[in-house]
Design a protein around this motif. Structure first.
Motif, PDB file in Angstrom:
ATOM      1  N   THR A  30      23.919  42.514  31.221  1.00  0.00           N
ATOM      2  CA  THR A  30      22.963  43.202  32.085  1.00  0.00           C
ATOM      3  C   THR A  30      23.537  43.278  33.491  1.00  0.00           C
ATOM      4  N   MET A  31      23.017  44.184  34.272  1.00  0.00           N
ATOM      5  CA  MET A  31      23.452  44.341  35.654  1.00  0.00           C
ATOM      6  C   MET A  31      22.479  43.591  36.550  1.00  0.00           C
ATOM      7  N   THR A  32      23.001  42.606  37.260  1.00  0.00           N
ATOM      8  CA  THR A  32      22.151  41.798  38.133  1.00  0.00           C
ATOM      9  C   THR A  32      22.794  41.696  39.505  1.00  0.00           C
ATOM     10  N   GLY A  33      21.971  41.607  40.512  1.00  0.00           N
ATOM     11  CA  GLY A  33      22.478  41.392  41.866  1.00  0.00           C
ATOM     12  C   GLY A  33      23.412  42.478  42.342  1.00  0.00           C
ATOM     13  N   GLY A  34      23.998  42.226  43.474  1.00  0.00           N
ATOM     14  CA  GLY A  34      24.903  43.194  44.079  1.00  0.00           C
ATOM     15  C   GLY A  34      24.147  44.380  44.633  1.00  0.00           C
ATOM     16  N   ASP A  35      24.893  45.337  45.091  1.00  0.00           N
ATOM     17  CA  ASP A  35      24.299  46.547  45.642  1.00  0.00           C
ATOM     18  C   ASP A  35      23.832  47.454  44.512  1.00  0.00           C
ATOM     19  N   ASN A  38      26.603  49.307  43.102  1.00  0.00           N
ATOM     20  CA  ASN A  38      27.697  48.490  42.577  1.00  0.00           C
ATOM     21  C   ASN A  38      27.128  47.151  42.064  1.00  0.00           C
ATOM     22  N   PRO A  39      26.307  47.206  40.987  1.00  0.00           N
ATOM     23  CA  PRO A  39      25.687  45.968  40.499  1.00  0.00           C
ATOM     24  C   PRO A  39      26.708  45.040  39.852  1.00  0.00           C
ATOM     25  N   THR A  40      26.342  43.776  39.788  1.00  0.00           N
ATOM     26  CA  THR A  40      27.201  42.761  39.187  1.00  0.00           C
ATOM     27  C   THR A  40      26.824  42.571  37.714  1.00  0.00           C
TER      28      THR A  40
END
Length: 130
Positions: A30-35, A38-40
């Motif tokens: 899953t994509m978490t945090g970051g911008d 540009n997710p982490t």
């Protein structure tokens, strides 16, 4: 007239998969945090119990099943997976976006078919690329 008790079928499937199967994991990224642009990515493994079987010749001849693909049955018992942010129905269920980890090795999911009579998921059947 009372409806059929699919909870018993679910319990039977879980018992048989546990008896004849092995431990594995559903791997979800899953994509978490970051911008937002540009997710982490974050990858987690969620434990499950599964049975790896072969497709029959008839199943292979009548569909788009690869020569090395395997059929994997997953018990619903104990499966707890958070949903993808944009797909709330993906909670507690494998999807084609996930991977299955068998004996420590990840495999791509080609297809996920829930056995779901009467609004009760009894088990999942996966087509897995080996």
């Amino acid at each position: 007239m009372a409806g059929f008790n699919y909870a018993k079928s679910r319990a039977t499937a879980a018992r048989l998969i546990k008896k004849f199967g092995q431990s594995g994991a559903i791997r979800r990224t899953t994509m978490t945090g970051g911008d937002p642009w540009n997710p982490t990515p974050e990858t987690n493994d969620y434990p499950c119990t599964l049975v790896v079987t072969e497709y029959t010749l008839k199943e292979r001849e009548s569909s788009l099943i690869g020569t090395s693909d395997k059929k994997v049955l997953i018990s619903t018992e104990g499966v707890s997976i958070p949903a993808y942010a944009n797909a709330p129905d993906s909670a507690n269920a494998p999807t084609e976006r996930d991977q299955i980890v068998i004996k420590g090795r990840p495999h791509e999911l080609v297809r996920v078919d829930p056995l779901e009579p009467g609004d009760t998921v009894v088990m999942w059947t996966l087509q897995v690329a080996f």
